[in-house]
Design a protein around this motif. Structure first.
Motif, mmCIF file in Angstrom:
data_model
loop_
_atom_site.group_PDB
_atom_site.id
_atom_site.type_symbol
_atom_site.label_atom_id
_atom_site.label_comp_id
_atom_site.label_asym_id
_atom_site.label_seq_id
_atom_site.Cartn_x
_atom_site.Cartn_y
_atom_site.Cartn_z
ATOM 1 N N SER A 182 -41.947 -11.598 -42.272
ATOM 2 C CA SER A 182 -43.108 -12.088 -41.475
ATOM 3 C C SER A 182 -43.609 -11.270 -40.503
ATOM 4 C CB SER A 182 -42.986 -13.544 -40.863
ATOM 5 O OG SER A 182 -42.703 -14.698 -42.019
ATOM 6 N N LYS A 207 -41.350 -18.048 -36.730
ATOM 7 C CA LYS A 207 -41.171 -19.409 -37.882
ATOM 8 C C LYS A 207 -40.746 -20.509 -36.695
ATOM 9 C CE LYS A 207 -39.919 -16.446 -41.625
ATOM 10 N NZ LYS A 207 -39.161 -16.131 -42.860
ATOM 11 N N ASN A 219 -45.136 -13.353 -37.182
ATOM 12 C CA ASN A 219 -45.293 -14.679 -37.429
ATOM 13 C C ASN A 219 -43.931 -15.441 -36.962
ATOM 14 O OD1 ASN A 219 -46.055 -17.399 -37.959
ATOM 15 N ND2 ASN A 219 -45.816 -16.923 -40.327
ATOM 16 N N GLN A 255 -45.663 -22.280 -36.049
ATOM 17 C CA GLN A 255 -46.068 -21.042 -36.880
ATOM 18 C C GLN A 255 -46.945 -20.160 -36.071
ATOM 19 O OE1 GLN A 255 -45.042 -20.606 -40.317
ATOM 20 N NE2 GLN A 255 -43.566 -21.710 -39.599
ATOM 21 N N ARG A 256 -46.699 -20.090 -34.996
ATOM 22 C CA ARG A 256 -47.504 -19.147 -34.194
ATOM 23 C C ARG A 256 -47.329 -17.753 -34.216
ATOM 24 N NH1 ARG A 256 -47.205 -19.383 -27.381
ATOM 25 N NH2 ARG A 256 -48.897 -17.739 -27.023
ATOM 26 N N CYS A 257 -48.151 -17.014 -34.247
ATOM 27 C CA CYS A 257 -48.232 -15.565 -34.399
ATOM 28 C C CYS A 257 -48.184 -14.767 -33.245
ATOM 29 C CB CYS A 257 -49.343 -14.922 -35.321
ATOM 30 S SG CYS A 257 -49.373 -15.382 -37.059
#
Length: 197
Positions: free
Chosen positions: A87, A172, A170, A176-178
């Motif tokens: 991610s 996890k 990303n 689910q914050r980037c």
């Protein structure tokens, strides 16, 4: 916009690429390479990107290729890669330069035998016939009789020096914050910031 820790973006990108070798499989180093043509139009294609011991990024092409012609006209290029298992995404902008003969020899020697044969049988970016390419490859195989395949002069390695790097990760979890942060090279150093995703 918030300041980051000040770590080297090149070493971070190199670390992520090394990790991707284990997390993403054999095609972990396939990046998109964008170049600019003489009319100002953009071109994009996939290339294999490699790391040297000093964390320098390199890729290879033939001097007959479209990308070489465009890099010769404008060495400003961009690279990007997305690793779905991790991610993570990395975008890099900077300058590409043709490496010396020894760097090209070094990269060519790591290619599979078939890829080295095809480098002789097919000129990248030049109109041709697939049957003719196959015949040339078969003829070269017979002539070599198992001997080492040398690098053709037109097959060259390029170095890439980033002046801008962006990381997107990303994290996890429940939200689910980037996390997104950028680095700009300024006056021989790096200015780095967190930005909103």
């Amino acid at each position: 916009m918030g300041k980051t820790s000040g770590a080297s973006p090149i070493s971070i990108a190199a670390s992520w690429l090394r990790q991707a070798k284990f997390e993403e499989g054999p095609w972990h180093n396939v990046f998109s390479l964008a170049t600019i043509n003489s009319s100002g139009g953009a071109s994009c294609r996939a290339v294999l990107v490699y790391l040297l011991e000093d964390d320098q990024f390199t890729f290879c092409t033939e001097t007959t290729s479209r990308k070489n012609a465009q890099i010769s006209h404008n060495p400003q290029v961009a690279l990007s890669v997305y690793w779905p298992n991790m991610s993570r995404q990395v975008r890099l902008e900077g300058v590409a330069r043709m490496g010396d003969q020894s760097l090209s020899d070094r990269h060519f020697s790591t290619l599979p035998h078939g890829a080295r044969i095809m480098a002789h049988a097919s000129l990248s970016g030049v109109p041709g016939d697939p049957d003719d390419v196959a015949r040339k490859a078969q003829k070269l195989e017979r002539e070599l009789c198992g001997r080492e395949v040398g690098r053709p002069d037109y097959w060259r390695a390029f170095t890439f020096e980033p002046t801008f790097v962006e990381f997107l990760e990303n994290c996890k979890g429940w939200n689910q914050r980037c996390h997104r942060f950028i680095y700009n090279e300024e006056s021989g150093g790096w200015q780095d910031w967190f930005i909103n995703p």
